[in-house]
Scaffold this motif. Structure first.
Motif, PDB file in Angstrom:
ATOM      1  N   PHE A 162      15.241  -4.128   7.626  1.00  0.00           N
ATOM      2  CA  PHE A 162      15.458  -2.966   7.233  1.00  0.00           C
ATOM      3  C   PHE A 162      15.125  -2.163   5.701  1.00  0.00           C
ATOM      4  CE2 PHE A 162      18.548  -2.788  10.900  1.00  0.00           C
ATOM      5  CZ  PHE A 162      18.530  -1.918  11.765  1.00  0.00           C
ATOM      6  N   TRP A 163      13.916  -3.566   5.535  1.00  0.00           N
ATOM      7  CA  TRP A 163      13.794  -3.111   4.020  1.00  0.00           C
ATOM      8  C   TRP A 163      12.982  -2.277   3.991  1.00  0.00           C
ATOM      9  CZ3 TRP A 163       8.160  -3.466   3.541  1.00  0.00           C
ATOM     10  CH2 TRP A 163       7.306  -3.418   4.908  1.00  0.00           C
ATOM     11  N   GLY A 164      12.485  -0.834   4.680  1.00  0.00           N
ATOM     12  CA  GLY A 164      12.157  -0.047   3.354  1.00  0.00           C
ATOM     13  C   GLY A 164      12.879   0.229   2.036  1.00  0.00           C
ATOM     14  N   ALA A 165      12.166   1.326   1.401  1.00  0.00           N
ATOM     15  CA  ALA A 165      12.490   1.591   0.183  1.00  0.00           C
ATOM     16  C   ALA A 165      12.567   2.797   0.111  1.00  0.00           C
ATOM     17  CB  ALA A 165      11.055   1.497  -1.252  1.00  0.00           C
TER      18      ALA A 165
ATOM     19  N   HIS B 193       9.690   0.856  -4.940  1.00  0.00           N
ATOM     20  CA  HIS B 193      10.532   2.450  -5.683  1.00  0.00           C
ATOM     21  C   HIS B 193       9.618   2.455  -6.402  1.00  0.00           C
ATOM     22  CE1 HIS B 193      12.836   5.689  -7.104  1.00  0.00           C
ATOM     23  NE2 HIS B 193      12.513   5.551  -8.866  1.00  0.00           N
ATOM     24  N   LEU B 194       8.672   2.238  -7.072  1.00  0.00           N
ATOM     25  CA  LEU B 194       7.493   2.526  -7.788  1.00  0.00           C
ATOM     26  C   LEU B 194       6.167   2.852  -6.443  1.00  0.00           C
ATOM     27  CD1 LEU B 194       7.117   0.435 -11.044  1.00  0.00           C
ATOM     28  CD2 LEU B 194       7.413   2.581 -10.876  1.00  0.00           C
ATOM     29  N   ALA B 195       5.917   1.458  -5.195  1.00  0.00           N
ATOM     30  CA  ALA B 195       4.689   1.800  -4.731  1.00  0.00           C
ATOM     31  C   ALA B 195       5.839   3.506  -4.322  1.00  0.00           C
ATOM     32  CB  ALA B 195       5.037   0.460  -3.650  1.00  0.00           C
ATOM     33  N   ALA B 196       7.068   3.566  -3.855  1.00  0.00           N
ATOM     34  CA  ALA B 196       6.999   4.773  -2.833  1.00  0.00           C
ATOM     35  C   ALA B 196       6.725   6.004  -3.592  1.00  0.00           C
ATOM     36  CB  ALA B 196       8.237   4.199  -2.234  1.00  0.00           C
TER      37      ALA B 196
ATOM     38  N   GLY C  99      11.626  11.337   1.033  1.00  0.00           N
ATOM     39  CA  GLY C  99      12.381  10.610   2.174  1.00  0.00           C
ATOM     40  C   GLY C  99      11.300  10.649   3.628  1.00  0.00           C
ATOM     41  N   VAL C 100      10.341  10.226   2.761  1.00  0.00           N
ATOM     42  CA  VAL C 100       9.245  10.671   4.304  1.00  0.00           C
ATOM     43  C   VAL C 100       8.906   9.087   4.108  1.00  0.00           C
ATOM     44  CG1 VAL C 100       6.783  11.234   4.532  1.00  0.00           C
ATOM     45  CG2 VAL C 100       8.207  12.925   3.621  1.00  0.00           C
ATOM     46  N   PRO C 101       8.946   8.687   4.983  1.00  0.00           N
ATOM     47  CA  PRO C 101       8.621   7.460   5.782  1.00  0.00           C
ATOM     48  C   PRO C 101       6.878   6.978   4.859  1.00  0.00           C
ATOM     49  CG  PRO C 101       9.245   8.858   7.405  1.00  0.00           C
ATOM     50  CD  PRO C 101       8.853   9.357   6.825  1.00  0.00           C
ATOM     51  N   LEU C 102       6.923   5.260   4.775  1.00  0.00           N
ATOM     52  CA  LEU C 102       5.653   6.110   4.611  1.00  0.00           C
ATOM     53  C   LEU C 102       4.685   4.645   5.277  1.00  0.00           C
ATOM     54  CD1 LEU C 102       6.636   3.316   1.195  1.00  0.00           C
ATOM     55  CD2 LEU C 102       5.383   6.181   1.491  1.00  0.00           C
ATOM     56  N   THR C 103       3.167   4.713   5.530  1.00  0.00           N
ATOM     57  CA  THR C 103       3.424   4.563   6.036  1.00  0.00           C
ATOM     58  C   THR C 103       2.616   2.831   6.479  1.00  0.00           C
ATOM     59  OG1 THR C 103       0.875   4.286   4.973  1.00  0.00           O
ATOM     60  CG2 THR C 103       1.236   6.490   6.185  1.00  0.00           C
TER      61      THR C 103
ATOM     62  N   LYS D  49       5.245   5.461   9.273  1.00  0.00           N
ATOM     63  CA  LYS D  49       4.298   6.768   9.851  1.00  0.00           C
ATOM     64  C   LYS D  49       2.872   6.570  10.342  1.00  0.00           C
ATOM     65  CE  LYS D  49       4.110  11.121   7.297  1.00  0.00           C
ATOM     66  NZ  LYS D  49       2.196  11.763   7.254  1.00  0.00           N
ATOM     67  N   GLY D  50       2.385   7.431  11.067  1.00  0.00           N
ATOM     68  CA  GLY D  50       1.061   7.607  10.989  1.00  0.00           C
ATOM     69  C   GLY D  50       0.515   6.712  12.061  1.00  0.00           C
ATOM     70  N   GLY D  51       1.190   5.638  12.800  1.00  0.00           N
ATOM     71  CA  GLY D  51       1.033   4.224  13.691  1.00  0.00           C
ATOM     72  C   GLY D  51       0.321   3.340  13.013  1.00  0.00           C
ATOM     73  N   LEU D  52      -0.917   2.936  12.947  1.00  0.00           N
ATOM     74  CA  LEU D  52      -1.446   2.149  12.801  1.00  0.00           C
ATOM     75  C   LEU D  52      -2.586   2.301  12.038  1.00  0.00           C
ATOM     76  CD1 LEU D  52      -1.226  -1.209  14.806  1.00  0.00           C
ATOM     77  CD2 LEU D  52       0.074  -0.270  13.860  1.00  0.00           C
ATOM     78  N   GLU D  53      -3.143   3.884  11.783  1.00  0.00           N
ATOM     79  CA  GLU D  53      -3.958   4.588  11.139  1.00  0.00           C
ATOM     80  C   GLU D  53      -4.476   3.679   9.969  1.00  0.00           C
ATOM     81  OE1 GLU D  53      -6.304   5.873  12.438  1.00  0.00           O
ATOM     82  OE2 GLU D  53      -5.498   5.558  13.962  1.00  0.00           O
TER      83      GLU D  53
END
Length: 263
Positions: free
Chosen positions: A63-66, A90-93, A101-105, A229-233
């Motif tokens: 569970f490494w997501g920012a 953190h900066l990338a997020a 709180g919105v998931p990253l792609t 977020k957004g699958g693999l697009e």
């Protein structure tokens, strides 16, 4: 069943280990200031799990997501390199998330992790010859050597690789960042092991190919597939930053300017 609660700590509530070794790396202080200014929090294992490195490792790799709430620590200490790693995530997020709180792609996750992981190699280059007693070097360099030797490199090959990192840490950062981003985006698009093997073989001539499996890429790919977020697009915002880093005279300087405001 009662859910165990993490103890939440800010950077100033923790003891940072090996910080003296990073004293000559000005960017380290800037990254720590980012965590302080933004009140970034780390999570410490509850008392029942205190000292369980195995448990902290599993949680951090899985569970490494920012947006997950910060690195999981076994106690109120953290290594200085983890400070930098967390700050880049953190900066990338902040740069790529559509909102709090919105998931990253998947692309954004890979960009952030490739920057954070490649910065470890940048730090190796900056510390070699300057901080021989660094605990970061004492753990990181042998781990890198193990991966390189397992990939078929000789000890002389690894010594040459390490010397190249020390000679030009900035170039090493960007070369590795590109490899990690390219490998993970390509692997994520694979439908099976045959395709994935072809992807891996395609990077065999890269200078950092012997280190590729040092970076737990399977965790990156599986996490992005599960939570991205957004699958693999493709994420054009992440890919624009990727292209700009490739074209920059110095990728670390670009990040310091654009994300940290250093001029």
């Amino acid at each position: 069943m009662t859910t165990p609660r993490f103890v939440v700590r800010t950077i100033d509530e923790l003891t940072t280990e090996d910080e003296a070794s990073f004293r000559h790396v000005a960017l380290y202080g800037d990254l720590k200031d980012v965590l302080r200014r933004d009140k970034y929090t780390f999570r410490v294992l509850p008392e029942a799990s205190s000292g369980r490195w195995d448990r902290a490792l599993l949680l951090n790799l899985t569970f490494w997501g920012a947006n997950a709430g910060g690195d999981v620590l076994v106690d109120d200490t953290l290594p200085a390199d983890v400070v930098a790693h967390a700050a880049w995530h953190h900066l990338a997020a902040k740069a790529l998330a559509e909102g709090p709180g919105v998931p990253l792609t998947a692309d954004a996750l890979f960009l952030g992790e490739s920057i954070a992981s490649a910065f470890d190699v940048y730090l190796v280059g900056r510390l070699l010859g300057h901080a021989p007693k660094s605990s970061f070097l004492a753990t990181q360099v042998p781990a890198m050597a193990d991966s390189a030797l397992a990939a078929g490199a000789s000890e002389d090959d690894f010594d040459a690789l390490l010397q190249g990192i020390a000679d030009d840490p900035d170039r090493a950062f960007e070369d590795l960042r590109e490899l990690l981003f390219d490998a993970t985006t390509a692997l994520t698009a694979c439908s099976g092991a045959d395709d994935a093997l072809a992807v891996l073989e395609g990077f065999d001539e890269h200078r950092f190919a012997p280190l590729l499996h040092h970076y737990e890429l399977s965790n990156w790919v599986l996490y992005a597939r599960a939570y991205g977020k957004g699958g693999l697009e493709p994420d054009e915002r992440a890919r624009v930053i990727d292209r700009e880093l490739r074209q920059a005279d110095g990728a670390v300087d670009w990040l310091a300017s654009k994300w940290l405001g250093n001029r």
